[in-house]
Design a protein around this motif. Structure first.
Motif, PDB file in Angstrom:
ATOM      1  N   PHE A   1     -32.265   2.293  -8.002  1.00  0.00           N
ATOM      2  CA  PHE A   1     -33.094   2.773  -9.103  1.00  0.00           C
ATOM      3  C   PHE A   1     -34.578   2.800  -8.706  1.00  0.00           C
ATOM      4  CE2 PHE A   1     -29.327   0.938 -11.132  1.00  0.00           C
ATOM      5  CZ  PHE A   1     -28.974   1.912 -12.034  1.00  0.00           C
ATOM      6  N   THR A   2     -34.850   2.836  -7.411  1.00  0.00           N
ATOM      7  CA  THR A   2     -36.234   2.816  -6.945  1.00  0.00           C
ATOM      8  C   THR A   2     -37.054   3.934  -7.602  1.00  0.00           C
ATOM      9  OG1 THR A   2     -35.593   1.900  -4.800  1.00  0.00           O
ATOM     10  CG2 THR A   2     -37.723   3.014  -4.912  1.00  0.00           C
ATOM     11  N   GLY A   3     -38.159   3.545  -8.228  1.00  0.00           N
ATOM     12  CA  GLY A   3     -39.062   4.537  -8.821  1.00  0.00           C
ATOM     13  C   GLY A   3     -38.520   5.249 -10.049  1.00  0.00           C
ATOM     14  N   ALA A   4     -37.387   4.801 -10.566  1.00  0.00           N
ATOM     15  CA  ALA A   4     -36.793   5.480 -11.726  1.00  0.00           C
ATOM     16  C   ALA A   4     -37.528   5.102 -13.012  1.00  0.00           C
ATOM     17  CB  ALA A   4     -35.320   5.123 -11.837  1.00  0.00           C
ATOM     18  N   ASP A   5     -37.467   5.990 -13.992  1.00  0.00           N
ATOM     19  CA  ASP A   5     -38.035   5.723 -15.313  1.00  0.00           C
ATOM     20  C   ASP A   5     -36.911   5.179 -16.190  1.00  0.00           C
ATOM     21  OD1 ASP A   5     -39.230   5.610 -17.765  1.00  0.00           O
ATOM     22  OD2 ASP A   5     -39.913   7.692 -17.785  1.00  0.00           O
TER      23      ASP A   5
ATOM     24  N   ARG B   1     -38.914  -6.194  -9.157  1.00  0.00           N
ATOM     25  CA  ARG B   1     -39.078  -4.783  -8.766  1.00  0.00           C
ATOM     26  C   ARG B   1     -39.718  -4.618  -7.403  1.00  0.00           C
ATOM     27  NH1 ARG B   1     -42.049  -2.678 -14.006  1.00  0.00           N
ATOM     28  NH2 ARG B   1     -42.627  -4.868 -14.089  1.00  0.00           N
ATOM     29  N   CYS B   2     -39.922  -5.723  -6.682  1.00  0.00           N
ATOM     30  CA  CYS B   2     -40.523  -5.651  -5.347  1.00  0.00           C
ATOM     31  C   CYS B   2     -39.531  -6.064  -4.282  1.00  0.00           C
ATOM     32  CB  CYS B   2     -41.753  -6.564  -5.257  1.00  0.00           C
ATOM     33  SG  CYS B   2     -43.069  -6.080  -6.396  1.00  0.00           S
ATOM     34  N   ASP B   3     -38.293  -6.261  -4.684  1.00  0.00           N
ATOM     35  CA  ASP B   3     -37.282  -6.720  -3.747  1.00  0.00           C
ATOM     36  C   ASP B   3     -36.003  -5.975  -4.061  1.00  0.00           C
ATOM     37  OD1 ASP B   3     -36.483 -10.049  -2.473  1.00  0.00           O
ATOM     38  OD2 ASP B   3     -36.012  -8.044  -1.752  1.00  0.00           O
ATOM     39  N   HIS B   4     -34.931  -6.330  -3.376  1.00  0.00           N
ATOM     40  CA  HIS B   4     -33.666  -5.644  -3.564  1.00  0.00           C
ATOM     41  C   HIS B   4     -32.957  -6.092  -4.839  1.00  0.00           C
ATOM     42  CE1 HIS B   4     -33.113  -4.412   0.903  1.00  0.00           C
ATOM     43  NE2 HIS B   4     -34.294  -4.095   0.401  1.00  0.00           N
ATOM     44  N   GLY B   5     -33.445  -7.119  -5.489  1.00  0.00           N
ATOM     45  CA  GLY B   5     -32.764  -7.607  -6.676  1.00  0.00           C
ATOM     46  C   GLY B   5     -33.162  -9.025  -6.954  1.00  0.00           C
ATOM     47  N   HIS B   6     -32.670  -9.591  -8.023  1.00  0.00           N
ATOM     48  CA  HIS B   6     -32.985 -10.962  -8.376  1.00  0.00           C
ATOM     49  C   HIS B   6     -32.158 -11.917  -7.528  1.00  0.00           C
ATOM     50  CE1 HIS B   6     -34.157 -14.196 -11.182  1.00  0.00           C
ATOM     51  NE2 HIS B   6     -32.968 -14.695 -10.861  1.00  0.00           N
ATOM     52  N   MET B   7     -32.791 -12.868  -6.927  1.00  0.00           N
ATOM     53  CA  MET B   7     -32.087 -13.867  -6.152  1.00  0.00           C
ATOM     54  C   MET B   7     -31.783 -15.049  -7.054  1.00  0.00           C
ATOM     55  SD  MET B   7     -31.633 -12.508  -3.292  1.00  0.00           S
ATOM     56  CE  MET B   7     -31.043 -13.925  -2.357  1.00  0.00           C
ATOM     57  N   PRO B   8     -30.595 -15.632  -6.989  1.00  0.00           N
ATOM     58  CA  PRO B   8     -30.247 -16.737  -7.858  1.00  0.00           C
ATOM     59  C   PRO B   8     -31.130 -17.941  -7.581  1.00  0.00           C
ATOM     60  CG  PRO B   8     -28.600 -16.456  -6.136  1.00  0.00           C
ATOM     61  CD  PRO B   8     -29.520 -15.287  -6.068  1.00  0.00           C
ATOM     62  N   ASP B   9     -31.365 -18.725  -8.630  1.00  0.00           N
ATOM     63  CA  ASP B   9     -32.158 -19.945  -8.494  1.00  0.00           C
ATOM     64  C   ASP B   9     -31.395 -20.946  -7.641  1.00  0.00           C
ATOM     65  OD1 ASP B   9     -34.058 -18.846 -10.150  1.00  0.00           O
ATOM     66  OD2 ASP B   9     -33.098 -19.656 -11.964  1.00  0.00           O
TER      67      ASP B   9
ATOM     68  N   ALA C   1     -24.406  -5.959 -17.714  1.00  0.00           N
ATOM     69  CA  ALA C   1     -24.026  -5.171 -16.544  1.00  0.00           C
ATOM     70  C   ALA C   1     -24.002  -6.016 -15.278  1.00  0.00           C
ATOM     71  CB  ALA C   1     -25.001  -4.002 -16.368  1.00  0.00           C
ATOM     72  N   ALA C   2     -23.212  -5.588 -14.319  1.00  0.00           N
ATOM     73  CA  ALA C   2     -23.197  -6.196 -12.982  1.00  0.00           C
ATOM     74  C   ALA C   2     -24.158  -5.399 -12.110  1.00  0.00           C
ATOM     75  CB  ALA C   2     -21.791  -6.172 -12.398  1.00  0.00           C
ATOM     76  N   ILE C   3     -25.246  -6.048 -11.697  1.00  0.00           N
ATOM     77  CA  ILE C   3     -26.296  -5.318 -10.975  1.00  0.00           C
ATOM     78  C   ILE C   3     -26.497  -5.860  -9.559  1.00  0.00           C
ATOM     79  CG2 ILE C   3     -27.481  -4.705 -13.114  1.00  0.00           C
ATOM     80  CD1 ILE C   3     -29.558  -6.858 -12.465  1.00  0.00           C
ATOM     81  N   ASP C   4     -25.492  -6.546  -9.031  1.00  0.00           N
ATOM     82  CA  ASP C   4     -25.611  -7.131  -7.696  1.00  0.00           C
ATOM     83  C   ASP C   4     -26.018  -6.069  -6.671  1.00  0.00           C
ATOM     84  OD1 ASP C   4     -23.486  -9.860  -7.962  1.00  0.00           O
ATOM     85  OD2 ASP C   4     -23.429  -8.249  -9.444  1.00  0.00           O
ATOM     86  N   GLY C   5     -27.067  -6.366  -5.919  1.00  0.00           N
ATOM     87  CA  GLY C   5     -27.489  -5.474  -4.841  1.00  0.00           C
ATOM     88  C   GLY C   5     -28.201  -4.223  -5.292  1.00  0.00           C
ATOM     89  N   ALA C   6     -28.373  -4.041  -6.593  1.00  0.00           N
ATOM     90  CA  ALA C   6     -29.095  -2.856  -7.078  1.00  0.00           C
ATOM     91  C   ALA C   6     -30.590  -3.003  -6.794  1.00  0.00           C
ATOM     92  CB  ALA C   6     -28.867  -2.659  -8.577  1.00  0.00           C
ATOM     93  N   ARG C   7     -31.248  -1.869  -6.573  1.00  0.00           N
ATOM     94  CA  ARG C   7     -32.684  -1.883  -6.282  1.00  0.00           C
ATOM     95  C   ARG C   7     -33.447  -1.326  -7.471  1.00  0.00           C
ATOM     96  NH1 ARG C   7     -34.006  -1.275  -0.172  1.00  0.00           N
ATOM     97  NH2 ARG C   7     -36.090  -1.203  -1.080  1.00  0.00           N
ATOM     98  N   PHE C   8     -34.558  -2.012  -7.812  1.00  0.00           N
ATOM     99  CA  PHE C   8     -35.409  -1.566  -8.905  1.00  0.00           C
ATOM    100  C   PHE C   8     -36.868  -1.475  -8.456  1.00  0.00           C
ATOM    101  CE2 PHE C   8     -31.685  -3.467 -10.853  1.00  0.00           C
ATOM    102  CZ  PHE C   8     -31.359  -2.571 -11.851  1.00  0.00           C
ATOM    103  N   ASP C   9     -37.101  -1.329  -7.144  1.00  0.00           N
ATOM    104  CA  ASP C   9     -38.453  -1.290  -6.608  1.00  0.00           C
ATOM    105  C   ASP C   9     -39.265  -0.184  -7.287  1.00  0.00           C
ATOM    106  OD1 ASP C   9     -36.449  -2.290  -4.872  1.00  0.00           O
ATOM    107  OD2 ASP C   9     -37.882  -2.341  -3.214  1.00  0.00           O
ATOM    108  N   GLY C  10     -40.389  -0.559  -7.901  1.00  0.00           N
ATOM    109  CA  GLY C  10     -41.284   0.430  -8.482  1.00  0.00           C
ATOM    110  C   GLY C  10     -40.749   1.128  -9.709  1.00  0.00           C
TER     111      GLY C  10
END
Length: 225
Positions: free
Chosen positions: A168-172, A216-224, A181-190
Motif C-alpha cells: 500500500f506504499t503511497g496509497a490514499d 508507515r516508514c517500515d514494512h509493517g508493525h513489529m510485535p512488542d 484484517a491480517a496485514i502481516d508483511g503488508a507495506r504502508f510506507d508513505g
C-alpha cells in the motif's frame, strides 16, 4: 548482400518502414500470418515490377524463369545475412523482458460499476492495482494479493480480509477500514491513513488497539518484545 548507400542512401529507411508496419500488425495478428502477408505483398509487387520491365506479354513469359531465379537468389542472400546477424547477436536482440502483468479482473469489474468484492478469493495472482482508483470498494473478508502502490482507496473496507504482503506504499487510505484484517508483511510506507481504522488487525501476532496505526516508514508493525 552489399548495399551501396552512396547510390541508395534511403535503402534502410524504406526497409525499416516496412518492418514497422509489420510490427504494428503483430499487435493484433499472429507473427506467422503477418509474415505470410508480407511475403505475398512482396511477391505481388515484384510481379508488377517485372511486368514494367517487359516489352510485352511474350517478353514477360520468356523472362519468367530468369525473373524467379533473380528474386529467389536475392531473397535467399538477404535472409541468410539477417539470420547470421541474429545468430551473432542473439543475446542482445532477444533480451527477455518481464511479461506484462495480467489485467486484474478487479479493475474490469470496478469499471463496470461493481463495488462489492466481499469474501472473494483474489490470491490467484498478484493483482496490479498500482495507481488505480477503487474508492468505496468492499473487500471485507477477501483473500487478496495485490500491488496497491499509489492507489486511491478512500473509504475502502478490508475488514476481516487477508491482505498479507500487499503493498500500500503511497496509497490514499483515508477512512479505510482494516479492522480485524491480517496485514502481516503488508507495506504502508508513505500511505495516507487519515481516519483509517486498524482496530483488531493482526500483524505477526500483534493485535492493533483502537487508534493504533501501522508504521508507515517500515514494512509493517513489529510485535512488542
Amino acid at each position: 548482400m552489399g548495399v551501396d548507400l552512396n547510390k541508395d542512401p534511403t535503402f534502410f529507411d524504406r526497409a525499416d518502414a516496412h518492418i514497422r508496419q509489420a510490427n504494428e500488425h503483430c499487435a493484433d495478428t499472429g507473427r506467422g500470418k503477418v509474415s505470410a502477408s508480407l511475403m505475398y505483398g512482396c511477391a505481388r509487387f515484384q510481379a508488377w515490377n517485372a511486368a514494367t520491365w517487359a516489352k510485352d506479354v511474350e517478353d514477360m513469359k520468356a523472362r519468367r524463369d530468369e525473373t524467379v531465379r533473380y528474386f529467389v537468389e536475392q531473397y535467399q542472400a538477404m535472409l541468410e545475412e539477417n539470420l547470421d546477424d541474429y545468430i551473432g547477436n542473439f543475446a542482445q536482440y532477444m533480451q527477455q523482458e518481464d511479461p506484462p502483468k495480467p489485467t486484474s479482473t478487479i479493475l474490469e469489474r470496478y469499471a463496470a460499476g461493481e463495488r462489492s468484492f466481499a469474501s472473494g478469493d483474489f490470491g490467484d495472482q498478484t493483482h496490479d492495482l498500482a495507481g488505480a482508483t477503487l474508492d468505496d470498494a468492499d473487500f471485507s473478508g477477501c483473500l487478496i494479493v495485490a500491488d496497491f502502490r499509489g492507489a486511491s482507496l478512500q473509504r475502502v473496507s478490508f475488514r476481516n480480509a487477508n491482505v498479507k504482503t500487499c503493498d500500500f506504499t503511497g496509497a490514499d487510505l483515508q477512512d479505510a477500514s482494516f479492522e480485524g484484517a491480517a496485514i502481516d508483511g503488508a507495506r504502508f510506507d508513505g500511505a495516507s491513513l487519515s481516519g483509517a481504522s486498524f482496530t483488531g488487525a493482526s500483524d505477526q501476532g500483534h493485535i492493533y488497539a483502537p487508534n493504533e496505526l501501522p508504521d508507515r516508514c517500515d514494512h509493517g508493525h513489529m510485535p512488542d518484545t
